[in-house]
Design an enzyme around this catalytic site. Structure first.
Site, PDB file in Angstrom:
ATOM      1  N   LEU A  75      40.471  -2.709  15.768  1.00  0.00           N
ATOM      2  CA  LEU A  75      40.126  -2.954  14.365  1.00  0.00           C
ATOM      3  C   LEU A  75      40.668  -1.865  13.433  1.00  0.00           C
ATOM      4  O   LEU A  75      40.614  -0.684  13.755  1.00  0.00           O
ATOM      5  CB  LEU A  75      38.590  -2.989  14.245  1.00  0.00           C
ATOM      6  N   HIS A  78      21.049   4.728   0.745  1.00  0.00           N
ATOM      7  CA  HIS A  78      22.442   4.984   1.120  1.00  0.00           C
ATOM      8  C   HIS A  78      22.539   5.408   2.583  1.00  0.00           C
ATOM      9  O   HIS A  78      23.432   4.984   3.314  1.00  0.00           O
ATOM     10  CB  HIS A  78      23.056   6.056   0.218  1.00  0.00           C
ATOM     11  N   ASP A 117      26.308  -3.868  -1.158  1.00  0.00           N
ATOM     12  CA  ASP A 117      25.463  -3.603  -2.327  1.00  0.00           C
ATOM     13  C   ASP A 117      23.974  -3.741  -1.987  1.00  0.00           C
ATOM     14  O   ASP A 117      23.601  -4.500  -1.102  1.00  0.00           O
ATOM     15  CB  ASP A 117      25.843  -4.582  -3.450  1.00  0.00           C
TER      16      ASP A 117
END
Ligand code: IPE
Ligand code: IPE
Ligand code: MG
Length: 249
Positions: free
Chosen positions: A131, A37, A20
């Site tokens: 991962l 963004h 955020d």
């Protein structure tokens, strides 16, 4: 400096992040929200690499919530385009780092092009053994819980499931995170201290870590700091501290 302090024996298996603060980062630099963004994608890149390097098994990133569809159409469209560009650009990095891409959420709500890119990338990275990078897209916990309740009801109705057999495992298996362990550590950047409809069921016993750092400013060192903080905590799961220490001995 922080990296050496991390105890490799006590790594969280699953780290989830509410990324955020992109909009506020852009605003503070006098830029339009989209720049935030875009800058946030750089953070995704470096945190994914850091997590892979540390041997973390699962990294879940909240990229777009069900409620984010209610943002101005222009921002939604630009975010969808950014997703497409990012996947095209980052697939090579995922391959290089042996990362497998997974998604949770209502992928079908995304524009066709974004769906195709994500599905292709998931196929391409399916054989990678390092991962697992889980991207939450058009995801919200309430959406997911409703979906699970409906599926369970359907199975009961069709006679393949008995009401008394519904337990924690059955519910977990009907969520979009089925097969993924619950997050050990849940990080939220940007100073907000709320869950915003993320992994409500799965985060029942997650350790929460809030940092004022905005997502585009979240460095690898900030990530290490969160891991070190996590390692200093005692996870009791409802038991007493004494019980845990006796079990250890
Ligand atoms: C997080 O940054 C990214 C998404 C929710 C897509 P925000 O866009 O929420 O940034 P702020 O909270 O407005 O600063
Ligand atoms: C949560 O951030 C969702 C994502 C990070 C994708 P928001 O910015 O949408 O959450 P609120 O509105 O501050 O709760
Ligand atoms: Mg926000």
């Amino acid at each position: 400096m922080y990296k050496e302090t991390i105890d490799r024996e006590r790594m969280p298996r699953h780290v989830a992040i509410i990324m955020d603060g992109n909009g506020r980062w852009a605003k503070s630099h006098g830029l339009a929200r989209m720049f935030g963004h875009r800058q946030g994608v750089e953070t995704v890149h470096r945190i994914t690499e850091a997590a892979a390097e540390l041997g973390i098994r699962y990294l879940t990133l909240y990229a777009f919530s069900t409620e984010n569809w209610n943002r101005p159409q222009q921002e939604v469209d630009a975010l969808m385009e950014l997703l497409v560009d990012t996947i095209a650009k980052e697939t090579e990095t995922l391959m290089k780092n042996n990362v497998r891409l997974l998604t949770i959420g209502d992928l079908n709500r995304l524009p066709q092009k974004a769906q195709d890119k994500f599905r292709r990338c998931m196929e391409q990275t399916a054989g990678n053994t390092g991962l697992r990078l889980v991207i939450a897209l058009s995801y919200s916990a309430r959406w997911e819980i409703i979906r699970a309740a409906r599926k369970l009801a359907e199975e009961v109705q069709s006679g393949t499931l008995r009401v008394e057999d519904i337990d924690e495992t059955t519910v977990s298996e009907h969520l979009t995170t089925s097969g993924i362990p619950d997050p050990d550590l849940l990080i939220r950047t940007s100073g907000e201290q709320r869950i915003s409809n993320f992994l409500l069921w799965q985060a029942a016993y997650s350790e929460l870590y809030f940092t004022p750092c905005l997502w585009p400013d979240f460095t690898v060192d900030e990530f290490y700091k969160a891991l070190i903080d996590y390692q200093g905590r005692e996870r009791r799961f409802g038991k007493t501290s004494e019980q845990l220490n006796t079990n250890k001995g």
